[in-house]
Design a protein around this motif. Structure first.
Motif, mmCIF file in Angstrom:
data_model
loop_
_atom_site.group_PDB
_atom_site.id
_atom_site.type_symbol
_atom_site.label_atom_id
_atom_site.label_comp_id
_atom_site.label_asym_id
_atom_site.label_seq_id
_atom_site.Cartn_x
_atom_site.Cartn_y
_atom_site.Cartn_z
ATOM 1 N N ASN A 142 0.850 -1.186 0.000
ATOM 2 C CA ASN A 142 0.000 0.000 0.000
ATOM 3 C C ASN A 142 0.892 1.243 0.000
ATOM 4 O OD1 ASN A 142 -2.691 -1.305 0.341
ATOM 5 N ND2 ASN A 142 -1.747 -2.045 2.222
ATOM 6 N N VAL A 143 0.899 1.964 -1.096
ATOM 7 C CA VAL A 143 1.803 3.100 -1.283
ATOM 8 C C VAL A 143 1.366 4.264 -0.396
ATOM 9 C CG1 VAL A 143 2.763 4.741 -2.935
ATOM 10 C CG2 VAL A 143 2.274 2.386 -3.645
ATOM 11 N N THR A 144 2.307 4.817 0.363
ATOM 12 C CA THR A 144 2.024 5.952 1.240
ATOM 13 C C THR A 144 2.772 7.214 0.827
ATOM 14 O OG1 THR A 144 3.776 5.282 2.791
ATOM 15 C CG2 THR A 144 1.552 4.433 3.200
ATOM 16 N N GLU A 145 3.824 7.083 0.017
ATOM 17 C CA GLU A 145 4.598 8.250 -0.398
ATOM 18 C C GLU A 145 5.406 7.910 -1.640
ATOM 19 O OE1 GLU A 145 7.856 11.416 1.498
ATOM 20 O OE2 GLU A 145 7.788 9.351 2.233
ATOM 21 N N VAL A 146 5.550 8.897 -2.526
ATOM 22 C CA VAL A 146 6.406 8.761 -3.706
ATOM 23 C C VAL A 146 7.266 10.022 -3.799
ATOM 24 C CG1 VAL A 146 6.540 8.434 -6.195
ATOM 25 C CG2 VAL A 146 4.648 7.405 -4.909
ATOM 26 N N ARG A 147 8.591 9.837 -3.838
ATOM 27 C CA ARG A 147 9.525 10.946 -3.960
ATOM 28 C C ARG A 147 10.446 10.696 -5.143
ATOM 29 N NH1 ARG A 147 12.968 10.530 0.839
ATOM 30 N NH2 ARG A 147 12.002 8.509 1.168
ATOM 31 N N VAL A 148 10.948 11.770 -5.714
ATOM 32 C CA VAL A 148 11.965 11.691 -6.766
ATOM 33 C C VAL A 148 13.216 12.381 -6.264
ATOM 34 C CG1 VAL A 148 12.598 12.439 -9.089
ATOM 35 C CG2 VAL A 148 10.310 11.512 -8.657
ATOM 36 N N GLN A 149 14.353 11.701 -6.357
ATOM 37 C CA GLN A 149 15.598 12.244 -5.831
ATOM 38 C C GLN A 149 16.780 11.557 -6.505
ATOM 39 O OE1 GLN A 149 15.770 9.219 -1.954
ATOM 40 N NE2 GLN A 149 15.371 11.382 -1.634
ATOM 41 N N ARG A 150 17.954 12.097 -6.281
ATOM 42 C CA ARG A 150 19.165 11.424 -6.714
ATOM 43 C C ARG A 150 19.425 10.231 -5.790
ATOM 44 N NH1 ARG A 150 21.339 12.458 -11.803
ATOM 45 N NH2 ARG A 150 21.315 14.713 -12.225
ATOM 46 N N LEU A 151 20.008 9.192 -6.337
ATOM 47 C CA LEU A 151 20.247 7.982 -5.569
ATOM 48 C C LEU A 151 21.041 8.272 -4.298
ATOM 49 C CD1 LEU A 151 20.189 4.857 -5.332
ATOM 50 C CD2 LEU A 151 22.313 4.842 -6.653
ATOM 51 N N GLN A 152 22.096 9.074 -4.404
ATOM 52 C CA GLN A 152 22.967 9.312 -3.261
ATOM 53 C C GLN A 152 22.348 10.205 -2.195
ATOM 54 O OE1 GLN A 152 26.885 10.593 -4.516
ATOM 55 N NE2 GLN A 152 27.092 8.931 -6.003
ATOM 56 N N ALA A 153 21.125 10.696 -2.427
ATOM 57 C CA ALA A 153 20.427 11.492 -1.416
ATOM 58 C C ALA A 153 19.782 10.624 -0.345
ATOM 59 C CB ALA A 153 19.373 12.377 -2.079
ATOM 60 N N ILE A 154 19.897 9.319 -0.448
ATOM 61 C CA ILE A 154 19.277 8.429 0.527
ATOM 62 C C ILE A 154 19.861 8.688 1.918
ATOM 63 C CG2 ILE A 154 20.930 6.550 0.131
ATOM 64 C CD1 ILE A 154 18.571 4.585 0.533
ATOM 65 N N SER A 155 18.999 8.718 2.916
ATOM 66 C CA SER A 155 19.429 8.925 4.298
ATOM 67 C C SER A 155 19.668 7.578 4.973
ATOM 68 C CB SER A 155 18.363 9.700 5.073
ATOM 69 O OG SER A 155 17.179 8.914 5.204
ATOM 70 N N GLU A 156 20.274 7.620 6.153
ATOM 71 C CA GLU A 156 20.468 6.380 6.911
ATOM 72 C C GLU A 156 19.119 5.753 7.249
ATOM 73 O OE1 GLU A 156 23.261 4.843 7.598
ATOM 74 O OE2 GLU A 156 24.696 6.336 6.955
ATOM 75 N N ALA A 157 18.144 6.592 7.627
ATOM 76 C CA ALA A 157 16.816 6.069 7.969
ATOM 77 C C ALA A 157 16.154 5.417 6.761
ATOM 78 C CB ALA A 157 15.936 7.199 8.519
ATOM 79 N N ASP A 158 16.302 6.033 5.588
ATOM 80 C CA ASP A 158 15.737 5.442 4.378
ATOM 81 C C ASP A 158 16.436 4.142 4.013
ATOM 82 O OD1 ASP A 158 13.835 7.402 4.067
ATOM 83 O OD2 ASP A 158 15.019 8.591 2.659
ATOM 84 N N ALA A 159 17.747 4.079 4.224
ATOM 85 C CA ALA A 159 18.481 2.842 3.942
ATOM 86 C C ALA A 159 17.989 1.710 4.841
ATOM 87 C CB ALA A 159 19.979 3.057 4.121
ATOM 88 N N ILE A 160 17.686 2.024 6.098
ATOM 89 C CA ILE A 160 17.115 1.013 6.999
ATOM 90 C C ILE A 160 15.752 0.573 6.479
ATOM 91 C CG2 ILE A 160 16.189 0.649 9.315
ATOM 92 C CD1 ILE A 160 18.457 2.432 10.353
ATOM 93 N N ALA A 161 14.946 1.529 5.989
ATOM 94 C CA ALA A 161 13.634 1.196 5.434
ATOM 95 C C ALA A 161 13.756 0.369 4.157
ATOM 96 C CB ALA A 161 12.841 2.468 5.166
ATOM 97 N N GLU A 162 14.907 0.448 3.490
ATOM 98 C CA GLU A 162 15.161 -0.387 2.309
ATOM 99 C C GLU A 162 15.547 -1.814 2.712
ATOM 100 O OE1 GLU A 162 15.225 -0.237 -0.987
ATOM 101 O OE2 GLU A 162 15.071 1.869 -1.586
ATOM 102 N N GLY A 163 15.667 -2.054 4.011
ATOM 103 C CA GLY A 163 16.010 -3.389 4.502
ATOM 104 C C GLY A 163 17.467 -3.556 4.850
ATOM 105 N N CYS A 164 18.235 -2.452 4.887
ATOM 106 C CA CYS A 164 19.671 -2.520 5.146
ATOM 107 C C CYS A 164 19.977 -2.298 6.624
ATOM 108 C CB CYS A 164 20.409 -1.482 4.305
ATOM 109 S SG CYS A 164 20.226 -1.740 2.532
ATOM 110 N N ARG A 165 21.094 -2.852 7.059
ATOM 111 C CA ARG A 165 21.550 -2.719 8.435
ATOM 112 C C ARG A 165 23.063 -2.474 8.432
ATOM 113 N NH1 ARG A 165 16.941 -2.436 8.753
ATOM 114 N NH2 ARG A 165 15.462 -3.397 10.190
ATOM 115 N N PRO A 166 23.620 -1.976 9.530
ATOM 116 C CA PRO A 166 25.083 -1.862 9.608
ATOM 117 C C PRO A 166 25.731 -3.237 9.462
ATOM 118 C CG PRO A 166 24.032 -0.635 11.378
ATOM 119 C CD PRO A 166 22.960 -1.463 10.724
#
Length: 216
Positions: free
Chosen positions: A122-146
């Motif tokens: 269920n889509v809640t938000e759509v943004r357009v950005q450069r790939l390298q603009a990803i934040s640490e919080a967004d990377a976690i939401a992408e399923g990534c961890r340290p």
């Protein structure tokens, strides 16, 4: 509200099922989209009427049904997906898929029909950005961890002066970069290329789209 299909690889399907993934990024490749970005900016192509420039034409409130690699047994044996309704569906992303691999060829995710899908986003938000603009919080939401990068271990000194060979701790964005390059660098859309991407945020329903409730 509209329903659209979206493709995911096996590891990403597992991340969706585990609840670790609530965002996905897709490369914007259409020439018209790049012209619009250069002229009007990143918000322009998320406006109503312009979303066909996105890699997945979706807006908040839309639902995406996940296509993944699959097989059909039972009455679906040997049939095309469009003819196999009623057979048992098996998913290549599942850890125990190997024991039923003799049932026939695994079908590519692009061929998964709507009725066979088991995940609805269920889509809640759509943004357009450069790939390298990803934040640490967004990377976690992408399923990534340290993670520890064992290939770049260094000598670290402990508080008592002792030396230990340790790998430096990387953050979620580093993990995302590694994952992204593994999937996209060979296509010319690696991290260093810093392509324009559409970032989709969603909630996950572990149900077929025709059984899942619509987003509020």
């Amino acid at each position: 509200m509209a329903d659209k299909p979206i493709l995911f690889s096996g590891p990403m399907v597992r991340a969706l099922i585990e609840g670790a993934k609530t965002q996905t990024r897709r490369v914007i490749t259409k020439e018209a989209a790049h012209d619009a970005l250069a002229t009007f900016g990143s918000d322009f192509i998320t406006l109503p009427g312009n979303r066909d420039l996105l890699p997945v034409n979706a807006e908040p409130g839309d639902r995406l049904w996940v296509r993944e690699r699959f097989a059909v047994s039972g009455i679906g044996w040997g049939k095309k997906p469009s003819e196999a309704m009623g057979g048992r569906v098996h998913f290549h992303a599942d850890p125990n898929h190997g024991w039923h691999s003799y049932w026939g060829n695994w079908r590519p995710s692009i061929h998964m029909p709507r009725w066979a899908s088991r995940l609805t986003l269920n889509v809640t938000e759509v943004r357009v950005q450069r790939l390298q603009a990803i934040s640490e919080a967004d990377a976690i939401a992408e399923g990534c961890r340290p993670f520890f990068d064992e290939d770049t271990s260094q000598i670290m000194k402990g508080p008592n002066g002792t030396e230990h060979k340790m790998a430096p701790l990387r953050g979620p964005a580093d993990d995302f970069q590694r994952l992204w390059d593994g999937l996209n660098d060979g296509r010319g859309y690696g991290w260093e290329a810093n392509p324009w991407v559409a970032a989709y945020r969603f909630t996950v329903a572990r149900q077929n789209i025709d059984a899942a409730p619509a987003a509020a």
